[in-house]
Design a protein around this motif. Structure first.
Motif, PDB file in Angstrom:
ATOM      1  N   VAL A  65      -1.230  39.493   4.559  1.00  0.00           N
ATOM      2  CA  VAL A  65       0.564  40.251   4.073  1.00  0.00           C
ATOM      3  C   VAL A  65       1.450  40.064   3.216  1.00  0.00           C
ATOM      4  O   VAL A  65       2.081  40.623   2.918  1.00  0.00           O
ATOM      5  CB  VAL A  65       0.455  39.792   5.615  1.00  0.00           C
ATOM      6  CG1 VAL A  65       2.069  40.647   5.924  1.00  0.00           C
ATOM      7  CG2 VAL A  65       0.111  40.421   6.716  1.00  0.00           C
ATOM      8  N   LEU A  66       1.320  38.477   2.288  1.00  0.00           N
ATOM      9  CA  LEU A  66       2.188  38.042   1.505  1.00  0.00           C
ATOM     10  C   LEU A  66       2.442  38.404   0.044  1.00  0.00           C
ATOM     11  O   LEU A  66       2.819  39.153  -0.006  1.00  0.00           O
ATOM     12  CB  LEU A  66       2.402  36.881   1.793  1.00  0.00           C
ATOM     13  CG  LEU A  66       3.830  36.063   3.127  1.00  0.00           C
ATOM     14  CD1 LEU A  66       3.439  34.842   2.971  1.00  0.00           C
ATOM     15  CD2 LEU A  66       4.783  37.172   3.396  1.00  0.00           C
ATOM     16  N   ALA A  67       0.756  38.927   0.055  1.00  0.00           N
ATOM     17  CA  ALA A  67       0.482  38.747  -1.361  1.00  0.00           C
ATOM     18  C   ALA A  67       0.847  41.070  -1.514  1.00  0.00           C
ATOM     19  O   ALA A  67       0.700  40.702  -2.134  1.00  0.00           O
ATOM     20  CB  ALA A  67      -1.199  38.734  -1.647  1.00  0.00           C
ATOM     21  N   ALA A  68       0.374  41.058   0.016  1.00  0.00           N
ATOM     22  CA  ALA A  68       0.634  42.894  -0.681  1.00  0.00           C
ATOM     23  C   ALA A  68       1.669  43.261  -0.164  1.00  0.00           C
ATOM     24  O   ALA A  68       2.393  43.908  -1.063  1.00  0.00           O
ATOM     25  CB  ALA A  68      -0.265  43.460   0.493  1.00  0.00           C
ATOM     26  N   HIS A  69       2.722  42.091   0.476  1.00  0.00           N
ATOM     27  CA  HIS A  69       4.141  42.482   0.504  1.00  0.00           C
ATOM     28  C   HIS A  69       4.699  41.171   0.319  1.00  0.00           C
ATOM     29  O   HIS A  69       5.238  40.323   1.559  1.00  0.00           O
ATOM     30  CB  HIS A  69       4.532  42.891   2.653  1.00  0.00           C
ATOM     31  CG  HIS A  69       3.468  44.099   3.164  1.00  0.00           C
ATOM     32  ND1 HIS A  69       3.899  45.629   2.052  1.00  0.00           N
ATOM     33  CD2 HIS A  69       2.058  44.403   3.667  1.00  0.00           C
ATOM     34  CE1 HIS A  69       3.265  46.052   2.565  1.00  0.00           C
ATOM     35  NE2 HIS A  69       2.250  45.590   2.969  1.00  0.00           N
ATOM     36  N   PRO A  70       5.545  40.551  -0.630  1.00  0.00           N
ATOM     37  CA  PRO A  70       6.127  40.027  -1.108  1.00  0.00           C
ATOM     38  C   PRO A  70       7.898  39.896  -0.172  1.00  0.00           C
ATOM     39  O   PRO A  70       8.191  38.824  -0.796  1.00  0.00           O
ATOM     40  CB  PRO A  70       6.264  39.486  -2.601  1.00  0.00           C
ATOM     41  CG  PRO A  70       5.823  40.988  -2.876  1.00  0.00           C
ATOM     42  CD  PRO A  70       4.257  41.725  -1.903  1.00  0.00           C
ATOM     43  N   ASP A  71       8.009  40.969   0.299  1.00  0.00           N
ATOM     44  CA  ASP A  71       9.092  41.337   0.682  1.00  0.00           C
ATOM     45  C   ASP A  71       9.415  41.267   1.854  1.00  0.00           C
ATOM     46  O   ASP A  71      10.128  41.651   2.667  1.00  0.00           O
ATOM     47  CB  ASP A  71       9.521  42.434  -0.218  1.00  0.00           C
ATOM     48  CG  ASP A  71       8.575  43.924   0.252  1.00  0.00           C
ATOM     49  OD1 ASP A  71       8.028  43.406   0.612  1.00  0.00           O
ATOM     50  OD2 ASP A  71       9.031  44.931   0.414  1.00  0.00           O
ATOM     51  N   LEU A  72       8.291  40.601   2.332  1.00  0.00           N
ATOM     52  CA  LEU A  72       8.578  40.767   4.035  1.00  0.00           C
ATOM     53  C   LEU A  72       9.358  39.688   4.329  1.00  0.00           C
ATOM     54  O   LEU A  72       9.847  39.053   3.794  1.00  0.00           O
ATOM     55  CB  LEU A  72       7.076  40.043   4.743  1.00  0.00           C
ATOM     56  CG  LEU A  72       7.123  39.269   6.277  1.00  0.00           C
ATOM     57  CD1 LEU A  72       6.310  40.878   6.562  1.00  0.00           C
ATOM     58  CD2 LEU A  72       5.566  38.542   6.620  1.00  0.00           C
ATOM     59  N   ASP A  73      10.371  40.791   5.600  1.00  0.00           N
ATOM     60  CA  ASP A  73      11.819  40.034   5.725  1.00  0.00           C
ATOM     61  C   ASP A  73      11.796  39.993   8.112  1.00  0.00           C
ATOM     62  O   ASP A  73      13.043  39.451   8.015  1.00  0.00           O
ATOM     63  CB  ASP A  73      12.673  40.529   5.383  1.00  0.00           C
ATOM     64  CG  ASP A  73      12.956  41.957   5.414  1.00  0.00           C
ATOM     65  OD1 ASP A  73      11.848  42.597   6.303  1.00  0.00           O
ATOM     66  OD2 ASP A  73      14.010  42.615   5.169  1.00  0.00           O
ATOM     67  N   VAL A  74      10.304  40.620   8.109  1.00  0.00           N
ATOM     68  CA  VAL A  74      10.410  40.863   9.946  1.00  0.00           C
ATOM     69  C   VAL A  74       9.269  40.640  10.016  1.00  0.00           C
ATOM     70  O   VAL A  74       8.829  41.182   9.810  1.00  0.00           O
ATOM     71  CB  VAL A  74      11.393  42.649  10.602  1.00  0.00           C
ATOM     72  CG1 VAL A  74      11.335  42.043  12.240  1.00  0.00           C
ATOM     73  CG2 VAL A  74      12.897  42.274   9.170  1.00  0.00           C
ATOM     74  N   VAL A  75       9.456  39.475  10.994  1.00  0.00           N
ATOM     75  CA  VAL A  75       8.299  38.750  11.676  1.00  0.00           C
ATOM     76  C   VAL A  75       8.049  38.895  12.694  1.00  0.00           C
ATOM     77  O   VAL A  75       9.394  38.247  13.506  1.00  0.00           O
ATOM     78  CB  VAL A  75       7.924  37.170  11.387  1.00  0.00           C
ATOM     79  CG1 VAL A  75       6.500  37.285  11.849  1.00  0.00           C
ATOM     80  CG2 VAL A  75       7.380  37.089   9.548  1.00  0.00           C
ATOM     81  N   VAL A  76       7.416  39.482  13.694  1.00  0.00           N
ATOM     82  CA  VAL A  76       7.986  40.493  15.480  1.00  0.00           C
ATOM     83  C   VAL A  76       6.226  39.228  15.836  1.00  0.00           C
ATOM     84  O   VAL A  76       4.991  39.734  15.674  1.00  0.00           O
ATOM     85  CB  VAL A  76       7.624  41.238  16.070  1.00  0.00           C
ATOM     86  CG1 VAL A  76       7.606  41.950  17.153  1.00  0.00           C
ATOM     87  CG2 VAL A  76       8.714  42.243  14.926  1.00  0.00           C
TER      88      VAL A  76
END
Length: 246
Positions: A65-76
């Motif tokens: 996930v972080l490789a594809a989306h380093p801007d991840l800012d919400v985790v449910v």
């Protein structure tokens, strides 16, 4: 919380309430990734394979996930197993262990692997999912309720630990929602659409509300305060009579 232009991961979002919540976030213009043991393609959503009972799987999913989306800012985190139990039968321990491993330890594992990323951004949101049962047991679902009570307590502690980091922590407190499994157990369960209409409205409040409590869950959340706990618990114990030998 801001509900647009976010990158959202919903672990436990490949079916049921989680999937419908994912579609709501996507409709509002967010990038959404759903995680589950057997993810299937969904219009407008990305997916990742994750088994929250397996630490290796959780780490692998985080890296993907972080490789594809380093801007991840919400985790449910909402992976969950709901099973009824007969506590007079020692064989229930197998189901109990399954629910603890998924509902509680799975929640902690997901939070653990993504918290450093969010702290590093100095911004983000973690959303856990407890239940009205966390505050007023439904005795036929004893371990399920216990895991949800634990998720509530853990969420409170997590919020204190992350104070000052820029990472906010919110807790969804659903009532009985009419998923296929719950509709059979509770004919009065709230429809999924009605529940999510309410959730999205409550999530949009600024600043983010600590507990996102649907109206139908309020009597459970505040039963002890309101003096209705004993009466409601007795009423909710009635289904025990349906168990074999009762």
């Amino acid at each position: 919380m801001r509900l647009t232009n976010r990158t959202v991961l919903i672990v436990g979002g490949t079916s049921g309430i989680g999937l419908e919540l994912a579609h709501r976030f996507a409709k509002d213009g967010n990038t959404v990734v759903v995680g589950g043991r057997k993810p299937e393609p969904q219009d407008g959503l990305q997916s990742v394979r994750i088994d929250v009972t397996d630490p290796t799987s959780v780490l692998r999913a985080r890296d993907e996930v972080l490789a594809a989306h380093p801007d991840l800012d919400v985790v449910v985190t909402m992976s969950g197993v709901l099973l009824t139990e007969d506590l007079r039968d020692p064989a229930h321990i197998t189901d109990a262990e399954n629910m603890v491993a998924t509902n509680l330890l799975g929640t902690i594992r997901v939070i653990d692997v993504f918290t450093p990323h969010l702290i590093g951004r100095s911004a983000g949101t973690i959303i856990t999912v407890s239940s009205g049962i966390a505050f007023l047991p439904f005795p036929l679902m004893a371990t399920y309720g216990a895991t949800k009570a634990a998720v509530h307590s853990y969420t409170e502690s997590l919020r204190a630990h992350l104070a000052g980091t820029g990472v906010e922590v919110a807790e969804l407190v659903p009532p009985a929602v009419a998923t296929p499994a719950m509709a059979k157990l509770n004919p009065a369960a709230v429809s999924v659409d009605d529940y999510l209409d309410e959730v999205m409205e409550l999530l949009a409040v600024e600043p983010t509300t600590r507990e996102i409590i649907a109206e139908a869950a309020l009597p459970l959340r505040w039963a002890e305060r309101d003096g209705t706990y004993a009466e409601l618990l007795e009423r909710r114990s009635a289904p025990l009579k349906t168990l074999p030998g009762r």
